[in-house]
Design a protein around this motif. Structure first.
Motif, short mmCIF file in Angstrom:
data_model
loop_
_atom_site.label_atom_id
_atom_site.label_comp_id
_atom_site.label_asym_id
_atom_site.label_seq_id
_atom_site.Cartn_x
_atom_site.Cartn_y
_atom_site.Cartn_z
N SER A 196 2.19 2.43 -3.33
CA SER A 196 1.26 3.13 -4.22
C SER A 196 1.34 4.64 -4.08
O SER A 196 0.85 5.37 -4.95
CB SER A 196 -0.18 2.66 -3.93
OG SER A 196 -0.62 3.11 -2.64
N GLY A 238 -3.36 8.26 1.34
CA GLY A 238 -3.84 7.12 0.58
C GLY A 238 -5.26 6.72 0.94
O GLY A 238 -5.94 7.37 1.75
N ASN A 295 0.82 -1.20 0.00
CA ASN A 295 0.00 0.00 0.00
C ASN A 295 0.86 1.25 0.00
O ASN A 295 0.58 2.23 -0.71
CB ASN A 295 -0.92 -0.01 1.22
CG ASN A 295 -1.67 1.30 1.37
OD1 ASN A 295 -2.51 1.65 0.55
ND2 ASN A 295 -1.37 2.03 2.43
#
Length: 535
Positions: free
Chosen positions: A171, A364, A168
């Motif tokens: 990203s 995020g 994650n």
């Protein structure tokens, strides 16, 4: 048996000692039993969905994580017990019923805590907090103390959780090639906490050359021997890191708090002086960075949303008004920020960044909580991009002031150990109409539920605070504005205040801010009369 420790601010946090209002084996077992029975009664298939438990490096953290696991195993729950020290957000990858983290974040070495996450991977809010508290009181008799052979009864998905966390994190990486070419030197301190191995891996993932660690603070140490208080915001906490940076010719210092959920940074100016950025300044920088990325991706700004706590700077609100994206505010704490983000996503918005002034930043769309590791690499990536453009972080911040107005904050607190005195102070505040020659234009009292800007009901849009909390807005004839928020602390005998002035003239803003803070103590709080302490 009875317990006096409060459960409600996403869990427990207190001094480690014997007694009903402290953190100890009994309190941990009682809290776990109450939580366990609450989810069994309120969530379908709770035991089979399971619970994940992690811990930091503080004294007793591992033992209390194991005692917590023992309670859930005894009740027939599928129990995932994190092996080794966990960064604050690294254990949230599993699709489970709830999560528990044994940590006291940046509190003093004698404290520890018990933090609870719900099935949405966000810290609990009402009605679960009150429901769990009532369940604890109904389940005080200990059912098990046994931790022998516990690990064979618990599931180990530690590596999977870490890998999911870093996937994650990857990203968020925008410029890996540029990062690898950079010659910027970074010094990083983990403040005797757990973050070094996580930040090191994150740096590698983002393509940065290795940072220079503050060796004396690099390894986890529950006694925090080199700092009086392990919080990067505290005066003097970064002194060792700044000296390390000077010795190595580095212009940037990065820091996480002990459980790695907060982030702080400093930049060395051309005159050799260091600027330690405030949480609001970092929030502004990250918001501007996020906005640039969003625009460059060609996404519609009307679908972009960012969140800040109500005591944070109103600069993000000003940015939203000028640029056309949605700004939302909520009560202090990432349990509110995270849940507000999820509500906005349900409404069709994308929420790539949110923050609160206490150096907490959320990035995020996967982890809806503050995370010091993602903040660290996001800041480092911003530094590299700005350096490549011939800019500094300070100059980039000045660009934002030029575009959206100059905002300056001054936050601190008064110490008051008498609850009746605190009540008297807050009862009087709404009656005041001026401060430092500024006219009060609005009052939002989240203690009583009053908002002067919302007739005819005068009900506030935010939920009521669990303690005293009032926000005032005021302005001068030259259009310099002030937002003053004061509230009681949920864990300490403090009256906290957050004062922000904004306008087009930095000097005028600074002068107004200074006067407001002075009058806040002398006239509004009547500090001398009430014998209030002040740092």
């Amino acid at each position: 048996m009875r317990t006096r420790i409060e459960f409600g601010t996403a869990g427990l946090r207190a001094r480690m000692a014997a007694g009903w209002s402290c953190m100890n084996d009994l309190i941990v077992i009682q809290a776990s039993q109450g939580l366990c029975q609450y989810v069994l009664k309120n969530v379908e298939n709770a035991a089979s969905r399971g619970v994940v438990i992690g811990h930091d490096h503080r004294h007793n953290s591992q033992r209390w994580a194991e005692l917590t696991a023992a309670v859930f195993v005894h009740a027939g729950f599928k129990t995932y017990l994190h092996r080794g020290l966990g960064a604050h957000s690294a254990f949230q990858a599993l699709q489970i019923l709830c999560g528990i983290m044994i940590t006291a974040s940046h509190n003093a070495k004698d404290d520890n805590g018990y933090k609870v996450y719900w099935e949405n991977a966000v810290q609990i809010i009402g009605p679960h907090d009150k429901g769990i508290s009532a369940s604890i009181k109904a389940n005080l008799e200990p059912q098990t103390w046994m931790t022998e052979q516990l690990h064979s009864l618990c599931l180990d998905r530690t590596q999977e959780m870490k890998d999911a966390y870093f996937a994650n994190l990857a990203s968020l990486n925008r410029s890996r090639v540029l990062n690898g070419q950079s010659r910027v030197k970074f010094v990083n301190t983990s403040m005797h906490g757990v973050s070094d191995v996580f930040v090191s891996r994150a740096f590698e993932s983002f393509g940065f050359p290795p940072y220079i660690p503050v060796v004396e603070q690099q390894q986890p140490d529950p006694d925090f021997p080199t700092v009086a208080f392990p919080n990067p915001e505290e005066k003097g906490a970064l002194d060792l890191a700044l000296r390390t940076a000077d010795a190595h010719g580095a212009n940037y210092v990065l820091s996480q708090d002990p459980d790695s959920d907060r982030f702080c940074a400093a930049e060395k100016g051309p005159n050799g002086q260091w600027t330690v950025f405030t949480g609001d300044q970092l929030g502004t920088l990250f918001a501007a960075q996020t906005l640039e990325h969003y625009k460059s991706a060609g996404k519609p700004l009307e679908k972009l949303a960012m969140i800040a706590s109500t005591v944070s700077s109103k600069m993000l609100e000003a940015m939203a008004e000028k640029e056309g994206f949605k700004f939302a505010e909520c009560l202090t704490g990432f349990k509110f920020i995270g849940n507000t983000a999820l509500d906005l996503v349900k409404g069709g918005y994308e929420v790539p960044f949110s923050y609160e002034e206490a150096i907490g930043f959320m990035f995020g769309d996967r982890i809806r909580d503050k995370d010091g590791v993602s903040a660290t690499v996001s800041f480092a990536e911003l530094v590299v991009a700005l350096t490549n453009q011939g800019k500094t972080v300070h100059s980039y911040l000045e660009e934002q002031y030029q575009r959206y107005g100059y905002f300056q904050t001054l936050n601190s607190y008064f110490v008051c150990k008498d609850p009746s005195t605190i009540d008297k102070i807050f009862e009087r505040l709404p009656e005041l109409s001026q401060i430092a020659s500024l006219t009060i234009t609005s009052v939002v009292d989240l203690t009583t539920g009053y908002d002067s800007t919302n007739p005819p009901t005068y009900k506030p849009s935010l939920p009521l605070s669990s303690g005293h909390m009032i926000q005032f807005r005021a302005k001068q004839k030259d259009d310099t504005k002030v937002v003053l928020t004061t509230r009681t602390s949920g864990t300490e005998p403090k009256i906290k205040y957050y004062v922000e002035a904004n306008g087009v003239d930095p000097t005028a803003v600074h002068n107004v801010l200074t006067k407001v803070v002075q009058e806040l103590g002398s006239t509004w709080m009547e500090a001398e009369k009430h014998h209030l302490g002040h740092p």
